[in-house]
Design a protein around this motif. Structure first.
Motif, short mmCIF file in Angstrom:
data_model
loop_
_atom_site.label_atom_id
_atom_site.label_comp_id
_atom_site.label_asym_id
_atom_site.label_seq_id
_atom_site.Cartn_x
_atom_site.Cartn_y
_atom_site.Cartn_z
N ALA A 12 -8.49 -8.12 -3.12
CA ALA A 12 -9.46 -7.64 -2.14
C ALA A 12 -8.73 -7.13 -0.90
O ALA A 12 -7.57 -7.49 -0.67
N ASP A 13 -9.40 -6.30 -0.11
CA ASP A 13 -8.88 -5.93 1.20
C ASP A 13 -8.79 -7.21 2.02
O ASP A 13 -9.74 -8.00 2.03
N SER A 14 -7.68 -7.44 2.69
CA SER A 14 -7.51 -8.71 3.38
C SER A 14 -6.47 -8.60 4.47
O SER A 14 -5.98 -7.52 4.79
N ARG A 15 -6.13 -9.75 5.03
CA ARG A 15 -5.09 -9.88 6.04
C ARG A 15 -4.39 -11.21 5.86
O ARG A 15 -5.00 -12.21 5.51
N THR B 239 -2.02 -6.47 7.18
CA THR B 239 -3.34 -6.08 6.68
C THR B 239 -3.09 -5.18 5.48
O THR B 239 -2.14 -4.40 5.47
N ASN C 148 -4.25 -16.36 3.78
CA ASN C 148 -4.83 -15.10 3.30
C ASN C 148 -6.33 -15.17 3.53
O ASN C 148 -6.99 -16.11 3.09
N GLN C 149 -6.89 -14.17 4.21
CA GLN C 149 -8.29 -14.19 4.62
C GLN C 149 -9.27 -14.07 3.45
O GLN C 149 -10.21 -14.85 3.35
N TRP C 150 -9.09 -13.06 2.56
CA TRP C 150 -10.05 -12.82 1.48
C TRP C 150 -9.35 -12.56 0.17
O TRP C 150 -8.28 -11.97 0.13
N GLY C 151 -9.98 -12.97 -0.93
CA GLY C 151 -9.45 -12.70 -2.26
C GLY C 151 -8.20 -13.51 -2.56
O GLY C 151 -7.88 -14.49 -1.89
N ASP C 152 -7.50 -13.08 -3.58
CA ASP C 152 -6.25 -13.72 -4.02
C ASP C 152 -5.13 -12.70 -3.92
O ASP C 152 -5.35 -11.50 -4.10
N THR C 153 -3.93 -13.18 -3.68
CA THR C 153 -2.75 -12.30 -3.66
C THR C 153 -1.50 -13.12 -3.94
O THR C 153 -1.48 -14.33 -3.74
#
Length: 73
Positions: free
Chosen positions: A12-15, A32, A56-61
């Motif tokens: 996802a788009d995240s930071r 970002t 990590n703000q959103w999603g997985d990475t």
């Protein structure tokens, strides 16, 4: 500590925020990025109890943190 921090394969788009362990997370982000993007940034962060925190703000990475060096008194 001086780290080269890389995110890869985010869902996802995240930071991503890197900050001293055990301290309040700041509002500012070190990286970002958008979904599917690989991005890197050089980060200087104080070490507390031998650790730093990564958030990590959103999603997985996937996060890769390479130690480049450190400062002492």
């Amino acid at each position: 500590m001086v780290l080269n921090v890389t995110v890869t394969e985010p869902t996802a788009d995240s930071r991503l925020t890197v900050h001293p362990h055990g301290t309040a997370r700041p509002d500012a982000a070190n990286l970002t990025f958008t979904a599917g993007q690989t991005r890197a940034d050089l980060v200087v962060v104080p070490v507390v109890d031998g650790r730093v925190a990564l958030f990590n703000q959103w999603g997985d990475t996937h996060v890769i943190a390479d130690l480049n060096g450190y400062f002492t008194a």
